[in-house]
Every structure is written in C-alpha cells, then in structure tokens.
Design a protein around this motif. Structure first.
Motif, short mmCIF file in Angstrom:
data_model
loop_
_atom_site.label_atom_id
_atom_site.label_comp_id
_atom_site.label_asym_id
_atom_site.label_seq_id
_atom_site.Cartn_x
_atom_site.Cartn_y
_atom_site.Cartn_z
N ILE A 191 45.22 -18.89 -66.05
CA ILE A 191 44.44 -17.79 -66.61
C ILE A 191 43.25 -17.54 -65.70
O ILE A 191 42.37 -18.39 -65.56
CB ILE A 191 43.94 -18.11 -68.03
CG1 ILE A 191 45.08 -18.65 -68.90
CG2 ILE A 191 43.29 -16.88 -68.66
CD1 ILE A 191 46.23 -17.72 -69.07
N TYR B 255 49.32 -11.88 -72.60
CA TYR B 255 49.52 -13.27 -73.02
C TYR B 255 50.94 -13.52 -73.52
O TYR B 255 51.44 -14.66 -73.45
CB TYR B 255 48.52 -13.65 -74.11
CG TYR B 255 47.16 -14.05 -73.61
CD1 TYR B 255 46.90 -15.38 -73.29
CD2 TYR B 255 46.13 -13.13 -73.45
CE1 TYR B 255 45.65 -15.78 -72.83
CE2 TYR B 255 44.88 -13.50 -72.98
CZ TYR B 255 44.65 -14.83 -72.67
OH TYR B 255 43.41 -15.22 -72.20
N GLU C 33 43.51 -22.81 -67.80
CA GLU C 33 42.48 -21.77 -67.90
C GLU C 33 41.45 -21.96 -66.79
O GLU C 33 40.96 -23.07 -66.59
CB GLU C 33 41.85 -21.83 -69.29
CG GLU C 33 40.48 -21.20 -69.41
CD GLU C 33 39.37 -22.15 -68.97
OE1 GLU C 33 38.56 -21.72 -68.12
OE2 GLU C 33 39.32 -23.29 -69.47
N LYS D 64 35.72 -19.46 -72.92
CA LYS D 64 36.85 -20.39 -72.86
C LYS D 64 37.50 -20.56 -74.24
O LYS D 64 38.72 -20.62 -74.36
CB LYS D 64 36.40 -21.74 -72.28
CG LYS D 64 36.02 -21.63 -70.79
CD LYS D 64 35.69 -22.98 -70.19
CE LYS D 64 35.27 -22.86 -68.73
NZ LYS D 64 36.36 -22.52 -67.82
N VAL E 172 39.78 -17.68 -74.92
CA VAL E 172 41.04 -17.81 -74.19
C VAL E 172 41.97 -18.78 -74.91
O VAL E 172 43.17 -18.53 -75.07
CB VAL E 172 40.78 -18.28 -72.74
CG1 VAL E 172 42.08 -18.72 -72.06
CG2 VAL E 172 40.12 -17.17 -71.93
#
Length: 703
Positions: A304, A372, A383, A392, A395
């Motif tokens: 990511i 996603y 990530e 974070k 995510v």
C-alpha cells in the motif's frame, strides 16, 4: 576408519570422502581423520592416486569457526600442517570439488595437485569477512596458481567465484558435465594422471606471483586502498601475506602467513566479526516458534503506497520472483511509482548488474491498482503510507474488509504502536510490523515487530520471508521506535546537545566516522531528511516535553525548511552531494544556547564519543532489560545493518563489552553529575547495566 571420513579402494585409486555434515567444517576431529586416511593411502603400494571428495557431494565450506580464538584452532593436526603433509605425498591427489570449497575448504583443494569441479561449484576465500586472512596456505598457494593481482582481488573481496570463472583463471583444471558425474570424472582424471605418469604436483603457473606487474604494484596497491580500509586490520595483514608470497620461498611464506593469521585471529576486530557471524545465526531463534511451526504460504504480495518506500519494498519481492500488487489512491501517483521502479532497475542495467530481459521479467511481476478489492487474494500486504497513526489505522480498516482470512497484514511503521494499529482490525493475530529501512530495495535490515496478539505462525512466516528476499530479519517487541529508532533518539539527542554546548556538526560527525561509522549523526539526518526526523520526534513529543532544549536545533531547521540534502540545506550546505560546513547552523546554535541558558565551551573529542556512544549503548541495554530485544546480538545486528555501525566493532553492544561495562557505567555516572540538571535528567544508567557491573559481568545479557 574414522566415521568422519569414508575410505574406499577403487582399483589402484583411494577415494577419501569427507563425511562431517552439514558442510564438512574442518575442525580438529575432521583434520585428524583426513590425515589418518591420507597416511593410509600413502603407505599402501597398491594406491597409485588419491581422490578427495565430499561424501555427500559438498566438498567443504571451510574451517570450524567456533574454534577460532581458542586453542582448538591450532590443535594437532593443525590445518596448515595437514595441508603441508598433503602437498608432500608422492602420489597424485585430485580434489573433486562439489558445490562449495570456501576458506579452508579451498585451501585444502589448493594443497591437492589437481582439481576438478562441476557446474554448480563455487570457490572462494571469504576469511576477510571474519577479520581474518587465509591461514593454511591460501595467501601463498593461490598467488602462485593465478598470479598476485587476481589472488589479491579474490581474497580482499571475499566473494566466491563460479565454476566457469574458477576454470578460466586456473583454480580448476577441469569441469565435470554435472554434479552427479563429478566423482566418476574425478576417477577418470586420476587414472589418466596415473597412466601418463604425471607428477604428484605439477609446476605452478606463477612461481613468481608478481612477475609482469609494475615494480611498485604492491606499494601502490596499499596506497590506493588504505583510505577505503579505514582502520580495518585484516586487509593490511592480507596484503603483507601476499607480499611474502611475492618475495619469499614458499616455506618461508607459509610461516609468515601463519604468524599474520595468528595476529588477525587475536585481534579485537576479528573477535567482533565472529560475534556478528554467530549473532546472525542466533537471530532466527525466537521463543514460541520452532521447526514444527506451520508456515503460511506467501505466493502473492501487495504493498500500500507506491512512493519511495513502497516502491523499494515491492522491488524486493519482484527480485525474488514473487508477484506484487501496488495500491495507490491516485492514478498519477501509481504511474509515478511504477515509473520510478523501472528507472531504478534501469540503473542496475546500466551498471551491468541486470539484463534488459531481467528488468522486463521483474516489471511483469508488478501490477498497480486503485481499488482495495483487487487485494482479495493476496497472502501478505505491507502498508507503507505516511507515518501518522490515524492514516495507518484507516488503511488497516480497509485491509481488514478487503483481504481474505489468513492474509498477513503488515505495517512498515518506523516508530508507531503496532498494537494500536492491530486493534482496529478484527484479526490482530494476523498483524505484524515489518520495518524496512530506506532505500528498502538496498538496505539489509528488516525489523520484525511482534505485537502482543501476533500469532506464532505469522512471526515464523515473516522471518522466513525476510530471508527469502535477502534481508536480515531481527525481532523486536512493541515500543516507540522499536530497537533501532528508539536507540537513535538518545544518540541523536546528545549530538544535538553537544552542538548547543559548543561543538560543531562536523566535529561530532568526525568523531563518529573516526570510529568507521558510515556517517555521523548529522550527515545521516540530512540524508534521511531533517523533516522525517522531526515528524518521528514530534510523534513522541509528550515524552520529551519536560526538556525544551531537546533537539531544539533540529526543530528550528525544520521550521526554516532546511530538510537536508533534498533541499540543499540542513545541518550542512550541499552542492549536489558535496557537503560543506554551514556557519549559519553554528550561529543558530549559539543563539539557541543563549535563549536556553546553555553554557558554551570547547568540547573534546572524547566527550563527544562518550556521550553519544554511551547513551546509545545505555538505551540498548534498557531495551534488552525490557524484553523489547531478545539478545544483545540482535541489537548489534540492527545497528550494523540499518545504521552503518562498523562490523569490525561488532555493533554497539559488543563495542560496550570491548570497552568494559564498568567504564561505560562510570562514564554515564560522570556526565550525570558533570552536566548539572541536564545530566540528572538524561544520564540515568540502565538498571541492567548497574546489575551487570555490580556482579562483575563482562557480557551484556539479561540478569
């Protein structure tokens, strides 16, 4: 016959097989067994030639490293003596080199008159990596076989060469067509030698190893390489040994080599490098996981964030042949990220390290997405987004929804709480920290951060995966900054404070690079980014709010937009990569010192060394006491592979043991008093350090 060797008669040939698994390390028991077998063959008139081989296919990976530094290293029969005896046998001796002949293994092969390999054979003399030089004839016999220059290059690099290169330069005489046929081909070679009444040892190609080289070759070689060797002892001793090969008869050269080897073996540098060798092997031993732990399959990976870090992480997997999906929020960011990866590979192509075909193969393993939902089938997702907790966590909420059950969810955070990140998912057991170091496709260190809920199979799988992609994985517990960045904090704090008190950035960095660190604190911060350091520090501001002077200089540079090399100004001024002292920084330090009432004075180099290094060491000992690090050796590996600490000092924990733990503690207590309120605030000895010294311990270990 001794169980460490096999002895078989095949007509008029004696076949001696090395049988000490896994790698036929040439410890004293195996040396004795080889000598016994060789004497048996030598005494038997029916034996016309001898073939020495690895009974399981592998020849020998070298000496038993655990013997170095002990009496066992030269216990009879010592390796130099054994090999000298082999060279004096009056029958042809053929080394059948399967897979590996490294270090003492290659020296064993060089003591044989004839050598045959197979396509997978690799040979080398890597002793330099342990702060040593070949000590059983390698520095004398190899130059006589391939010439002084080629031998020097091979021994100083420590890198093995493949079978074809070994054949081309004259280390091998022949190549068998396959590993399976090696022993048969060696037998045939030996019979051919017998039939041709070949000498037990042929004449060497380079009886004068330096012949044909300029008269001042060795002196110029030393002069050209001294700056690169810095304070390393082993390269200098190795060059002296090769000089002996060029100037002395073989037997005198062999005696000189043994003396130089013993000097290297007894050095602190070699002890440090041997410590690193064993620390790397210990790092994979983690409580709660063992060989029976079932691993998860990692066949497809996602990353990511396609920025510098995310792209570098993705390259590691593509390099290992593992497909990677890169996810970004915006199409233009994704395109830039993929283009940068292609550019990075293009640089490797230009340098001859990669072919165009390999570039395309690796790019074909990389795909991009903005959705996603395209991560539904990945086994591991990493990530690599902006270092802020809320970003974070957002995510990870998405990943929790999109990824299949059993997928490993990893964060590349450099300092944030992995448990807080895991808490926003429904599967905290699948969450782990994988802290890659920048540039991620180059740096060897991988901090593997085990959360309180991380499942054992997730930890075991990521450790194996780290090794698969060429990293040195080290396990850390959860705390701010983990092992590396948490230790960086007091180390950098003292560097900043010393500049406020009167030192200059160049003086501080000079003391550190004088120890052979790759770079000093301020050069490192300028390279990594003053802004990046500020943001990491800002995330921990609550812990340091009681001291306004804490890294105030870095805060001011951040406010001025002086972010380091990328802006041309940081702690230094830059023209390209050329660094210059910047007196604006000194003036800024003087002003801040006045505002903060910090007295300025001349600062000595020893004080810089002690304050920076002792605080670094103290924090490492505290990490060990808290259980964040499993072993002192793990801490050393983090600083060796992630922060440029010199291997020949063994890492900060080993360096502390070398200095003396009592000296480190006394230094911390001295500055606790000498620096007034600042000293009282920051120079608190780790309780474990105090316990170790009180108990008379010299090693750093939980106590």
């Amino acid at each position: 016959m001794n169980s460490l060797v096999t002895f078989e008669m095949d007509g008029d040939l004696a076949l001696i097989g090395l049988a000490r698994p896994p790698v036929n390390a040439l410890g004293q028991p195996l040396r004795a067994a080889i000598l016994e077998a060789a004497e048996r063959a030598a005494a038997d008139p029916a034996v016309k030639a001898i073939v020495l081989h690895g009974s399981s296919g592998l020849f020998s990976a070298g000496a038993d490293i655990s013997e170095f530094g002990s009496e066992a290293s030269f216990a009879a029969p010592d390796l130099p003596g054994l090999l000298l005896r082999l060279t004096r046998l009056d029958k042809p001796l053929v080394a059948a080199i399967g897979k590996l002949a490294l270090g003492g293994g290659l020296e064993l092969a060089l003591a044989c008159g004839y050598r045959i390999g197979e396509p997978g054979t690799r040979v080398g003399l890597p002793e330099i990596n342990l702060g040593l030089l070949p000590g059983a004839g390698g520095t004398q016999r190899l130059p006589r076989l391939i010439g002084a220059q080629a031998a020097l290059d091979m021994m100083l690099s420590g890198a093995p060469v493949n079978a074809q290169k070994a054949l081309d330069i004259g280390i091998l005489d022949r190549l068998a067509p396959s590993a399976e046929s090696l022993l048969d081909e060696a037998r045939a070679y030996a019979r051919e030698l017998v039939a041709g009444q070949a000498q037990a040892r042929p004449a060497v190609p380079f009886p004068e190893p330096a012949k044909g080289l300029p008269e001042d070759f060795l002196a110029r070689f030393r002069q050209d390489n001294e700056p690169r060797w810095k304070s390393r002892l082993a390269p200098r001793l190795l060059l002296s040994a090769v000089e002996a090969a060029c100037l002395l008869p073989l037997e005198e050269g062999l005696a000189r080599e043994v003396a130089l080897f013993k000097e290297a073996e007894a050095s602190r540098q070699s002890a440090a490098l041997r410590h690193v060798f064993f620390a790397e092997r210990e790092a994979g031993k983690v409580p709660g996981i063992d060989a029976s732990t079932q691993l998860r399959t990692i066949a497809k990976v996602a990353v990511i964030g396609a920025g510098t870090m995310g792209g570098g992480i993705a390259m590691n997997f593509a390099n290992a042949g593992i497909p990677v999906t890169l996810l970004e929020r915006q199409g233009d960011a994704l395109d830039r990220g993929l283009a940068q990866i292609r550019h990075n590979y293009g640089i490797s192509v230009k340098r001859g390290k990669l072919s165009e075909a390999q570039l395309e193969q690796r790019m074909a393993l990389l795909t991009g997405t903005l959705d996603y939902a395209d991560l539904a089938d990945v086994d591991l997702v990493i990530e690599a987004v902006f270092e802020k907790m809320e970003i974070k966590q957002a995510v990870f909420r998405e990943l929790d929804r999109a990824c299949k059950p059993g997928a490993i969810l990893a964060s590349n955070t450099s300092s944030l709480d992995v448990d807080q990140i895991a808490a926003v998912t429904s599967r905290p057991q699948d969450v782990i920290g994988l802290h890659f170091f920048s540039p991620a496709n180059v740096m060897r260190l991988l901090e593997v951060v085990r959360g309180k809920a991380t499942a054992p199979d997730v930890l075991a799988t990521t450790l194996k995966m780290g090794r698969t992609i060429g990293k040195m994985p080290v396990v850390s517990g959860v705390c701010f900054g983990f092992i590396g960045n948490r230790m960086l904090e007091p180390y950098a704090r003292e560097a900043h404070r010393l500049v406020l008190e009167g030192a200059t950035p160049a003086q501080v960095d000079g003391v550190l690079t004088g120890l052979d660190l790759n770079m000093g604190v301020f050069s490192m911060l300028d390279l990594a980014g003053v802004d990046v350091n500020f943001l990491v520090r800002d995330a921990n501001r609550a812990a340091i709010a009681h001291d306004e002077s804490y890294c105030r200089l870095g805060d001011e540079l951040y406010a001025l937009g002086r972010f380091g090399q990328k802006t041309g100004r940081g702690f230094y001024a830059y023209e390209g990569r050329n660094r210059q002292d910047d007196y604006e920084v000194v003036a800024l330090a003087e002003r801040l010192a006045g505002e903060l009432h910090v007295p300025r004075r001349p600062i000595g180099d020893q004080e810089i060394h002690d304050r920076c290094l002792f605080m670094l060491i103290n924090e490492g000992i505290q990490l060990l006491d808290e259980g964040i690090a499993l072993r002192a050796g793990d801490i050393d590996l983090v600083w060796l592979n992630g922060y440029g600490f010199p291997s020949h000092l063994g890492g900060p924990m080993h360096y502390a043991e070398t200095l003396g733990l009592d000296k480190v503690l006394a230094g911390i207590r001295h500055y606790q008093k000498a620096l007034g309120d600042y000293g009282q605030m920051w120079f608190t000895p780790a309780p474990l350090l105090e316990r170790l010294v009180a108990a008379g311990k010299t090693r750093i270990e939980p106590f």
